[in-house]
Design a protein around this motif. Structure first.
Motif, PDB file in Angstrom:
ATOM      1  N   ILE A 200     -37.590 -26.460 -15.271  1.00 43.66           N
ATOM      2  CA  ILE A 200     -37.306 -25.331 -14.388  1.00 43.66           C
ATOM      3  C   ILE A 200     -35.979 -24.690 -14.751  1.00 43.66           C
ATOM      4  O   ILE A 200     -35.852 -23.456 -14.834  1.00 43.66           O
ATOM      5  CB  ILE A 200     -37.319 -25.782 -12.920  1.00 43.66           C
ATOM      6  CG1 ILE A 200     -38.744 -26.181 -12.513  1.00 43.66           C
ATOM      7  CG2 ILE A 200     -36.782 -24.691 -11.994  1.00 43.66           C
ATOM      8  CD1 ILE A 200     -38.833 -26.896 -11.178  1.00 43.66           C
ATOM      9  N   ARG A 201     -34.976 -25.511 -15.003  1.00 40.81           N
ATOM     10  CA  ARG A 201     -33.659 -24.970 -15.339  1.00 40.81           C
ATOM     11  C   ARG A 201     -33.692 -24.204 -16.661  1.00 40.81           C
ATOM     12  O   ARG A 201     -33.012 -23.180 -16.818  1.00 40.81           O
ATOM     13  CB  ARG A 201     -32.625 -26.096 -15.391  1.00 40.81           C
ATOM     14  CG  ARG A 201     -32.348 -26.719 -14.030  1.00 40.81           C
ATOM     15  CD  ARG A 201     -31.345 -27.859 -14.120  1.00 40.81           C
ATOM     16  NE  ARG A 201     -31.266 -28.578 -12.849  1.00 40.81           N
ATOM     17  CZ  ARG A 201     -30.514 -28.207 -11.811  1.00 40.81           C
ATOM     18  NH1 ARG A 201     -29.759 -27.121 -11.912  1.00 40.81           N
ATOM     19  NH2 ARG A 201     -30.514 -28.916 -10.701  1.00 40.81           N
ATOM     20  N   GLU A 202     -34.486 -24.676 -17.628  1.00 42.71           N
ATOM     21  CA  GLU A 202     -34.506 -24.030 -18.942  1.00 42.71           C
ATOM     22  C   GLU A 202     -35.406 -22.801 -18.974  1.00 42.71           C
ATOM     23  O   GLU A 202     -35.072 -21.791 -19.608  1.00 42.71           O
ATOM     24  CB  GLU A 202     -34.977 -25.023 -20.003  1.00 42.71           C
ATOM     25  CG  GLU A 202     -34.993 -24.432 -21.413  1.00 42.71           C
ATOM     26  CD  GLU A 202     -35.344 -25.443 -22.489  1.00 42.71           C
ATOM     27  OE1 GLU A 202     -35.488 -25.029 -23.648  1.00 42.71           O
ATOM     28  OE2 GLU A 202     -35.468 -26.645 -22.159  1.00 42.71           O
ATOM     29  N   HIS A 203     -36.562 -22.887 -18.286  1.00 47.45           N
ATOM     30  CA  HIS A 203     -37.568 -21.838 -18.455  1.00 47.45           C
ATOM     31  C   HIS A 203     -37.802 -20.969 -17.221  1.00 47.45           C
ATOM     32  O   HIS A 203     -38.463 -19.936 -17.338  1.00 47.45           O
ATOM     33  CB  HIS A 203     -38.906 -22.467 -18.860  1.00 47.45           C
ATOM     34  CG  HIS A 203     -38.875 -23.148 -20.181  1.00 47.45           C
ATOM     35  ND1 HIS A 203     -38.893 -22.460 -21.375  1.00 47.45           N
ATOM     36  CD2 HIS A 203     -38.819 -24.469 -20.503  1.00 47.45           C
ATOM     37  CE1 HIS A 203     -38.861 -23.327 -22.381  1.00 47.45           C
ATOM     38  NE2 HIS A 203     -38.808 -24.548 -21.882  1.00 47.45           N
ATOM     39  N   ALA A 204     -37.293 -21.378 -16.054  1.00 45.46           N
ATOM     40  CA  ALA A 204     -37.619 -20.625 -14.840  1.00 45.46           C
ATOM     41  C   ALA A 204     -36.415 -20.418 -13.933  1.00 45.46           C
ATOM     42  O   ALA A 204     -36.578 -20.109 -12.756  1.00 45.46           O
ATOM     43  CB  ALA A 204     -38.734 -21.337 -14.069  1.00 45.46           C
ATOM     44  N   SER A 205     -35.215 -20.555 -14.474  1.00 41.30           N
ATOM     45  CA  SER A 205     -34.024 -20.405 -13.636  1.00 41.30           C
ATOM     46  C   SER A 205     -33.818 -18.968 -13.183  1.00 41.30           C
ATOM     47  O   SER A 205     -33.065 -18.707 -12.244  1.00 41.30           O
ATOM     48  CB  SER A 205     -32.778 -20.905 -14.385  1.00 41.30           C
ATOM     49  OG  SER A 205     -32.571 -20.150 -15.571  1.00 41.30           O
ATOM     50  N   ASP A 206     -34.489 -18.018 -13.847  1.00 41.34           N
ATOM     51  CA  ASP A 206     -34.417 -16.629 -13.403  1.00 41.34           C
ATOM     52  C   ASP A 206     -35.302 -16.383 -12.181  1.00 41.34           C
ATOM     53  O   ASP A 206     -35.180 -15.354 -11.520  1.00 41.34           O
ATOM     54  CB  ASP A 206     -34.828 -15.692 -14.535  1.00 41.34           C
ATOM     55  CG  ASP A 206     -36.215 -15.997 -15.076  1.00 41.34           C
ATOM     56  OD1 ASP A 206     -36.637 -17.174 -15.012  1.00 41.34           O
ATOM     57  OD2 ASP A 206     -36.877 -15.070 -15.572  1.00 41.34           O
ATOM     58  N   VAL A 207     -36.172 -17.356 -11.871  1.00 45.85           N
ATOM     59  CA  VAL A 207     -37.112 -17.219 -10.756  1.00 45.85           C
ATOM     60  C   VAL A 207     -36.790 -18.192  -9.627  1.00 45.85           C
ATOM     61  O   VAL A 207     -36.876 -17.844  -8.450  1.00 45.85           O
ATOM     62  CB  VAL A 207     -38.561 -17.457 -11.242  1.00 45.85           C
ATOM     63  CG1 VAL A 207     -39.548 -17.310 -10.087  1.00 45.85           C
ATOM     64  CG2 VAL A 207     -38.913 -16.523 -12.391  1.00 45.85           C
ATOM     65  N   LEU A 208     -36.395 -19.409  -9.978  1.00 42.46           N
ATOM     66  CA  LEU A 208     -36.283 -20.490  -9.005  1.00 42.46           C
ATOM     67  C   LEU A 208     -34.880 -21.088  -8.972  1.00 42.46           C
ATOM     68  O   LEU A 208     -34.258 -21.292 -10.029  1.00 42.46           O
ATOM     69  CB  LEU A 208     -37.276 -21.609  -9.336  1.00 42.46           C
ATOM     70  CG  LEU A 208     -38.761 -21.252  -9.329  1.00 42.46           C
ATOM     71  CD1 LEU A 208     -39.575 -22.417  -9.867  1.00 42.46           C
ATOM     72  CD2 LEU A 208     -39.210 -20.861  -7.932  1.00 42.46           C
ATOM     73  N   ASP A 209     -34.419 -21.381  -7.774  1.00 44.95           N
ATOM     74  CA  ASP A 209     -33.242 -22.224  -7.562  1.00 44.95           C
ATOM     75  C   ASP A 209     -33.723 -23.574  -7.061  1.00 44.95           C
ATOM     76  O   ASP A 209     -34.590 -23.647  -6.172  1.00 44.95           O
ATOM     77  CB  ASP A 209     -32.306 -21.612  -6.514  1.00 44.95           C
ATOM     78  CG  ASP A 209     -31.431 -20.516  -7.080  1.00 44.95           C
ATOM     79  OD1 ASP A 209     -31.056 -20.622  -8.262  1.00 44.95           O
ATOM     80  OD2 ASP A 209     -31.135 -19.559  -6.337  1.00 44.95           O
ATOM     81  N   ILE A 210     -33.155 -24.647  -7.591  1.00 51.56           N
ATOM     82  CA  ILE A 210     -33.507 -25.997  -7.143  1.00 51.56           C
ATOM     83  C   ILE A 210     -32.545 -26.389  -6.036  1.00 51.56           C
ATOM     84  O   ILE A 210     -31.333 -26.500  -6.249  1.00 51.56           O
ATOM     85  CB  ILE A 210     -33.437 -27.006  -8.301  1.00 51.56           C
ATOM     86  CG1 ILE A 210     -34.420 -26.602  -9.411  1.00 51.56           C
ATOM     87  CG2 ILE A 210     -33.734 -28.418  -7.802  1.00 51.56           C
ATOM     88  CD1 ILE A 210     -34.330 -27.465 -10.659  1.00 51.56           C
ATOM     89  N   ALA A 211     -33.090 -26.599  -4.838  1.00 46.69           N
ATOM     90  CA  ALA A 211     -32.257 -26.967  -3.695  1.00 46.69           C
ATOM     91  C   ALA A 211     -31.988 -28.465  -3.634  1.00 46.69           C
ATOM     92  O   ALA A 211     -30.984 -28.902  -3.063  1.00 46.69           O
ATOM     93  CB  ALA A 211     -32.932 -26.516  -2.394  1.00 46.69           C
ATOM     94  N   THR A 212     -32.859 -29.260  -4.198  1.00 46.73           N
ATOM     95  CA  THR A 212     -32.751 -30.717  -4.142  1.00 46.73           C
ATOM     96  C   THR A 212     -31.603 -31.198  -5.028  1.00 46.73           C
ATOM     97  O   THR A 212     -31.390 -30.648  -6.121  1.00 46.73           O
ATOM     98  CB  THR A 212     -34.071 -31.351  -4.621  1.00 46.73           C
ATOM     99  OG1 THR A 212     -35.152 -30.765  -3.889  1.00 46.73           O
ATOM    100  CG2 THR A 212     -34.070 -32.854  -4.422  1.00 46.73           C
TER     101      THR A 212
END
Length: 430
Positions: free
Chosen positions: A343-355
């Motif tokens: 997620i951090r490498e490929h989708a960080s423009d879409v998603l923030d990880i709250a955990t």
């Protein structure tokens, strides 16, 4: 989105799945199918676990015993009904790190929570408060507020709620500070093992130690921790814990829940709501009106267990026994770390990880916030489901995705992230 964008990630996924010593356990579960017959990517075990294949036969056995033996199945069934709850005791104790007489499978989670608070929430004029987190699961809020009112106190003053940061995470320091600051008026500390919305795992031992030093009783709601974390409840020393069995324990909707009562209370004279199945089994069928509680957690039972609802628990716990919680947790840490990195490498423009990022501060679940307007989160959630990727949505803005080690794979995580990128590409073009 081309294959090359994810070539390295896919290689890691295939390598990780090929080396997984627990991979065969996936075949013991019924994976929902898409319309084309392919397996769904099921990342929703934090809400409802998948059905073990062996559950159907276990239920048929009980139905056949009922058909062929009727009341005699209490004694002559393949798994006699009279001691049925004892068939899950050893596995349940091993799963949560308890002594066998400290655990019992009974009721539902909130029923068990109320039963525990009857015994362990004994407010006085000077010590009437309950400490929970502000974002506690609503059922916990309802239960504790109603208990406070039942005892004649006001939740507005007797309910202390821990605040979280913008991601819903509560620091260890703030928990310990609240206990130190308010401990003299706290009767009960009630916190989760894993917070349902943020996915944060709590330091149960540190919380218990701090609360006991201030004279508070301590209980934990382990709905999102049991079958997810490697628990050690006896050594932690909390007074009680409760949990459900339909999430990571894969025991079916509304499954029989569980309860832990530390052995120091095994023969205590604590007040409790009593029922005949909590009576000492040596004299239970003498039908005396006086209540003599069974030793340990069994003494908090009310009624004889529902056999058809407990059979799936027996099946599921046997799977956990064979897999081993330590091994499952090891795979979980690896799998969720891979998911996090994807997620951090490929989708960080879409998603923030709250955990929280640290393995010791989370279970397998990642709570994800979708960047952009609020309706974007719902749109992405719906796109994932339409793509055969099952996650869940929690108001106001969280998608929860939980790669569960018994049946999820690295390639499932990769399919999730690919679908997110496909949605983002389409979203940008419209």
């Amino acid at each position: 989105m081309t294959h090359n964008n994810f070539a390295a990630a896919e290689a890691l996924a295939l390598q990780g799945d090929a080396a997984d010593p627990l991979a065969a356990f996936r075949d013991e579960f019924l994976i929902p199918r898409n319309a084309d017959g392919s397996d769904q990517v099921y990342l929703c075990g934090n809400s409802l676990g998948l059905q073990p294949r062996a559950v159907r036969e276990a239920l048929i056995q009980e139905l056949d015993d009922w058909k062929n033996l009727a009341v005699e199945a209490h004694f002559k069934g393949r798994h006699p009904w009279m001691p049925y709850h004892e068939f899950v005791r050893e596995d349940l104790a091993a799963l949560v790190g308890a002594l066998p007489h400290e655990v019992v499978a009974m009721n539902s989670l909130t029923v068990n929570l109320h039963l525990m608070m009857v015994s362990f929430y004994q407010p006085t004029a000077d010590r009437s408060a309950i400490l929970i987190e502000r974002t506690a699961f609503p059922s916990d809020h309802h239960a504790v507020a109603s208990q406070i009112r039942f005892h004649g106190f006001d939740p507005a003053t007797a309910l202390i709620q821990l605040e979280s940061d913008a991601n819903g995470v509560i620091s260890d320091a703030s928990i310990l500070h609240a206990i130190e600051e308010h401990g003299d008026r706290i009767a009960l500390v009630l916190l989760p093992g894993v917070q349902f919305l943020s996915g944060q795992a709590f330091d149960l031992a540190a919380i218990t130690k701090a609360a006991h030093l201030k004279g508070c009783r301590v209980g934990f709601d382990l709905a999102h921790a049991v079958g997810n974390l490697d628990l050690h409840l006896h050594d932690v020393g909390c007074d009680f814990a409760v949990w459900c069995s339909y999430k990571y324990l894969n025991s079916g909707p509304g499954a029989v829940a569980g309860c832990f009562v530390h052995e120091r209370h095994a023969r205590s004279g604590l007040p409790r709501f009593a029922g005949w199945w909590g009576h000492d089994p040596a004299t239970r069928f003498q039908m005396r009106p006086q209540f003599l509680p069974a030793t340990g957690a069994d003494g908090w039972q009310l009624s004889n267990p529902p056999i058809l609802a407990l059979a799936p628990v027996r099946v599921s716990l046997a799977i956990f026994r064979r897999a081993g919680m330590t091994e499952l947790r090891r795979k979980s840490e690896t799998l969720t770390a891979y998911f996090d990195a994807l997620i951090r490498e490929h989708a960080s423009d879409v998603l923030d990880i709250a955990t929280p990022h640290e393995a010791e501060r989370r279970g397998c679940q990642l709570s994800l916030r979708v960047k952009g307007p609020r309706e974007a989160g719902r749109s992405l959630h719906d796109h994932l489901h339409a793509s055969g990727i099952i996650v869940d949505w929690r108001e106001p803005d969280v998608i929860r995705a939980a790669p569960t080690p018994l049946y999820n794979r690295h390639i499932d995580c990769l399919r999730f992230v690919r679908a997110v990128k496909d949605w983002a590409t389409h979203h940008a073009q419209t």
